[in-house]
Scaffold this motif. Structure first.
Motif, mmCIF file in Angstrom:
data_model
loop_
_atom_site.group_PDB
_atom_site.id
_atom_site.type_symbol
_atom_site.label_atom_id
_atom_site.label_comp_id
_atom_site.label_asym_id
_atom_site.label_seq_id
_atom_site.Cartn_x
_atom_site.Cartn_y
_atom_site.Cartn_z
ATOM 1 N N VAL A 1 12.765 -6.633 -18.024
ATOM 2 C CA VAL A 1 11.647 -6.100 -17.834
ATOM 3 C C VAL A 1 11.412 -5.779 -16.080
ATOM 4 N N PRO A 2 10.955 -4.674 -15.585
ATOM 5 C CA PRO A 2 10.940 -4.249 -14.253
ATOM 6 C C PRO A 2 10.382 -5.581 -13.314
ATOM 7 N N ASP A 3 10.981 -5.591 -12.178
ATOM 8 C CA ASP A 3 10.107 -6.296 -11.210
ATOM 9 C C ASP A 3 8.840 -6.055 -10.791
ATOM 10 N N PRO A 4 7.885 -6.411 -10.242
ATOM 11 C CA PRO A 4 6.625 -6.214 -9.973
ATOM 12 C C PRO A 4 6.835 -4.767 -8.903
ATOM 13 N N SER A 5 5.793 -3.847 -9.100
ATOM 14 C CA SER A 5 6.093 -2.623 -8.505
ATOM 15 C C SER A 5 4.457 -2.647 -7.561
ATOM 16 N N PRO A 6 4.750 -2.298 -6.356
ATOM 17 C CA PRO A 6 3.455 -2.194 -5.551
ATOM 18 C C PRO A 6 2.816 -0.774 -5.996
ATOM 19 N N GLU A 7 3.602 0.185 -6.535
ATOM 20 C CA GLU A 7 2.934 1.464 -6.788
ATOM 21 C C GLU A 7 2.143 1.278 -8.193
ATOM 22 N N ILE A 8 0.993 1.314 -8.147
ATOM 23 C CA ILE A 8 0.080 1.111 -9.380
ATOM 24 C C ILE A 8 -0.595 2.531 -9.533
ATOM 25 N N PRO A 9 -0.622 3.092 -10.679
ATOM 26 C CA PRO A 9 -0.937 4.491 -11.142
ATOM 27 C C PRO A 9 -2.508 4.363 -10.899
ATOM 28 N N LYS B 1 -1.871 -11.538 6.339
ATOM 29 C CA LYS B 1 -2.211 -9.891 6.346
ATOM 30 C C LYS B 1 -2.423 -9.523 7.408
ATOM 31 N N GLU B 2 -3.234 -10.190 8.377
ATOM 32 C CA GLU B 2 -3.479 -9.843 9.608
ATOM 33 C C GLU B 2 -2.400 -9.668 10.443
ATOM 34 N N HIS C 1 -4.770 5.516 -12.885
ATOM 35 C CA HIS C 1 -5.347 5.102 -14.230
ATOM 36 C C HIS C 1 -5.529 3.832 -14.672
ATOM 37 N N MET C 2 -4.512 2.870 -14.097
ATOM 38 C CA MET C 2 -4.510 1.589 -13.919
ATOM 39 C C MET C 2 -5.209 0.849 -13.093
ATOM 40 N N LYS C 3 -5.920 1.348 -12.137
ATOM 41 C CA LYS C 3 -6.894 0.709 -11.193
ATOM 42 C C LYS C 3 -8.236 0.596 -11.861
ATOM 43 N N PRO C 4 -9.069 -0.223 -11.502
ATOM 44 C CA PRO C 4 -10.319 -0.395 -11.800
ATOM 45 C C PRO C 4 -11.117 0.852 -11.057
ATOM 46 N N LYS C 5 -12.154 1.461 -11.449
ATOM 47 C CA LYS C 5 -12.824 2.415 -10.800
ATOM 48 C C LYS C 5 -13.036 2.433 -9.279
ATOM 49 N N ARG C 6 -13.483 1.113 -8.822
ATOM 50 C CA ARG C 6 -13.735 0.899 -7.608
ATOM 51 C C ARG C 6 -12.577 1.001 -6.623
ATOM 52 N N TYR C 7 -11.369 0.926 -7.061
ATOM 53 C CA TYR C 7 -10.481 0.853 -6.216
ATOM 54 C C TYR C 7 -9.484 2.310 -6.116
ATOM 55 N N ARG C 8 -10.147 3.205 -7.094
ATOM 56 C CA ARG C 8 -9.315 4.440 -7.044
ATOM 57 C C ARG C 8 -9.606 5.350 -5.653
ATOM 58 N N ASP C 9 -8.429 5.796 -5.351
ATOM 59 C CA ASP C 9 -8.492 6.798 -4.175
ATOM 60 C C ASP C 9 -8.982 5.826 -2.900
ATOM 61 N N THR C 10 -8.926 4.643 -2.916
ATOM 62 C CA THR C 10 -9.394 3.780 -1.833
ATOM 63 C C THR C 10 -8.217 3.285 -1.005
ATOM 64 N N PRO C 11 -8.043 3.380 0.191
ATOM 65 C CA PRO C 11 -6.893 3.137 1.005
ATOM 66 C C PRO C 11 -6.975 1.494 1.133
ATOM 67 N N ARG C 12 -5.769 0.952 0.793
ATOM 68 C CA ARG C 12 -5.659 -0.547 0.964
ATOM 69 C C ARG C 12 -5.664 -1.036 2.340
ATOM 70 N N THR C 13 -6.420 -1.886 2.548
ATOM 71 C CA THR C 13 -6.600 -2.418 3.972
ATOM 72 C C THR C 13 -6.437 -3.995 4.092
ATOM 73 N N GLY D 1 1.211 -7.716 -2.221
ATOM 74 C CA GLY D 1 1.498 -8.124 -0.976
ATOM 75 C C GLY D 1 2.673 -7.409 0.118
ATOM 76 N N HIS D 2 2.909 -6.247 -0.903
ATOM 77 C CA HIS D 2 4.098 -5.565 -0.447
ATOM 78 C C HIS D 2 3.776 -4.561 0.726
ATOM 79 N N SER D 3 2.700 -4.046 0.670
ATOM 80 C CA SER D 3 2.255 -3.000 2.037
ATOM 81 C C SER D 3 1.893 -4.155 3.148
ATOM 82 N N PHE D 4 1.641 -5.260 2.824
ATOM 83 C CA PHE D 4 1.089 -6.161 3.991
ATOM 84 C C PHE D 4 2.362 -6.943 4.719
#
Length: 314
Positions: free
Chosen positions: A292-300, A143-144, A302-314, A186-189
Motif C-alpha cells: 500500500v503506498p505511503d501517504p501522498s500530499p497530492e489529493i485529486p 505551520k507558522e 474529486h477526492m476533496k470536499p467541495k469547499r476545499y476544491r480549487d482553494t490554495p492551502r494556507t 503536513g507535507h507542504s508546511f
C-alpha cells in the motif's frame, strides 16, 4: 557521519516522568544533543491510577545536571485545554515548538467484557485523543514556522493483538491512521509525522507484569535507552520520511508497512456471496501482495470536499 544535534530546537515529550521510561529516555537524548525540552507528565501510575508525582521534575533536574535546558509540566494531554497549556508553556519559555513526541499513555490490563467504562474512556482519552489534541495544539506554531516533527507512539499490540489490551490496541491503531493523514496534510508546511512502535522494559512493565518478564526483557536488551535513538532520529531535521511506521526494540529498527493481496473479482465490479465464499482462500493468499503506498500530499480534486476544491492551502 557527523553527530546529529538539535541545537536551537524546542521539543515537547509527553509522559516523560517515568523511570525507567521511554519518554524519559527520549527527553534525555534530545537534551544531550542540544534541544530545549519540555518534560510533561501528569504524575499518575502506569495504569492511570494513583499519584506518583515528581517524575517530570526529576527528569528535568537530570537534564540540567548534564548541562541541558528543560522545564517540567503537569497538564493532561487528554483534553484540548490541557494540550494547549502544554504547547503554550513551551512557546512562552522558548518561543517555538519544533518537535513533539507523543509518549504519554496508560495501560490498565483487563478482559474486554470486564474493563470498566471509566478505564475505556481514560485509555482512549490519553492515547488517541491525547495524540489528536497535542498534534492540533502544536500544528499551528509548526505551520507558522514551516517546520515540525511529530513522533507519535503506537504499539505492536495494535497490529498483532494481545488479550487484556483491546481498548489500548484500538486507540494505538487509531494513532497510525491519524499520523498517516497528518503526514499528507503536513507535507507542504514542512511538517513530518511518523509512528514509532517501541518495546522496552519500563515502569509500566515492572508495575503490572511479573518480575520475571521484566528481568527477561532486560536480559534481551529491551531497554528504553535502546529505543531512544529511533525516536530521536524521527525527530531530527535530517529524517527524510513521513507517514511511516517503525518498530523499535532491543537495539533493532524495522519498518512495518501495509500490503494487500491480489484478491478476486472481475472487471465488471460484481461479486456474489457464493463467489466470495468459494474463493476465500485466494482472497487471503499473500503471494505477490502489493504494498500500500505511503501517504501522498497530492489529493485529486474529486477526492476533496467541495469547499476545499480549487482553494490554495494556507
Amino acid at each position: 557521519m557527523s553527530e546529529l544535534r538539535f541545537d536551537g530546537r524546542v521539543a515537547i515529550v509527553t509522559g516523560a516522568g517515568g523511570n525507567p521510561g521511554l519518554g524519559r529516555s527520549y527527553a534525555l537524548l534530545l537534551a544531550l544533543r542540544g534541544a530545549k525540552v519540555l518534560v510533561n507528565d501528569l504524575g499518575v501510575g502506569p495504569d492511570g491510577r494513583g499519584m506518583v508525582g515528581g517524575g517530570a521534575d526529576k527528569v528535568v533536574q537530570e537534564i540540567i545536571d548534564a548541562g541541558g535546558e528543560a522545564m517540567s509540566n503537569g497538564d493532561s494531554v487528554a483534553t484540548a485545554s490541557g494540550a494547549r497549556s502544554i504547547v503554550d508553556a513551551a512557546l512562552e519559555a522558548w518561543g517555538r515548538v519544533d518537535i513533539l513526541i507523543n509518549n504519554a499513555g496508560v495501560a490498565p490490563f483487563a478482559l474486554f467484557d470486564e474493563i470498566s467504562e471509566d478505564d475505556i474512556e481514560k485509555v482512549v482519552g490519553v492515547h488517541l485523543f491525547g495524540h489528536i489534541w497535542m498534534c492540533r495544539a502544536a500544528w499551528r506554531p509548526m505551520k507558522e514556522n514551516g517546520y515540525g516533527r511529530l513522533v507519535n507512539v503506537s504499539s505492536g499490540v495494535a497490529v498483532r493483538g494481545l488479550a487484556y489490551q483491546s481498548i489500548y490496541a484500538a486507540a494505538k491503531l487509531g494513532v497510525v491512521g491519524l499520523t498517516r493523514t497528518l503526514a499528507a496534510e503536513g507535507h507542504s508546511f514542512g511538517i513530518r509525522a511518523n509512528v514509532i512502535m517501541p518495546a522496552a522494559d519500563t515502569l509500566a512493565w515492572q508495575t503490572m507484569l511479573e518480575p520475571s518478564f521484566s528481568e527477561q526483557a532486560r536480559e534481551n536488551g529491551l531497554t528504553p535507552e535502546s529505543v531512544a535513538p529511533v525516536g530521536a532520529w524521527l525527530a531530527h531535521e535530517s529524517c527524510p520520511y513521513s507517514g511511516k511506521v517503525f518498530q523499535a526494540q532491543g537495539g533493532t529498527i524495522r519498518e512495518l508497512y501495509f500490503a494487500r493481496t491480489n484478491g478476486i473479482g472481475g472487471t465488471d465490479g460484481r461479486l456474489t456471496l457464493e463467489a466470495v465464499a468459494a474463493q476465500s482462500a485466494e482472497v487471503v493468499d499473500r503471494t505477490g501482495s502489493e504494498v500500500v503506498p505511503d501517504p501522498s500530499p497530492e489529493i485529486p480534486d474529486h477526492m476533496k470536499p467541495k469547499r476545499y476544491r480549487d482553494t490554495p492551502r494556507t
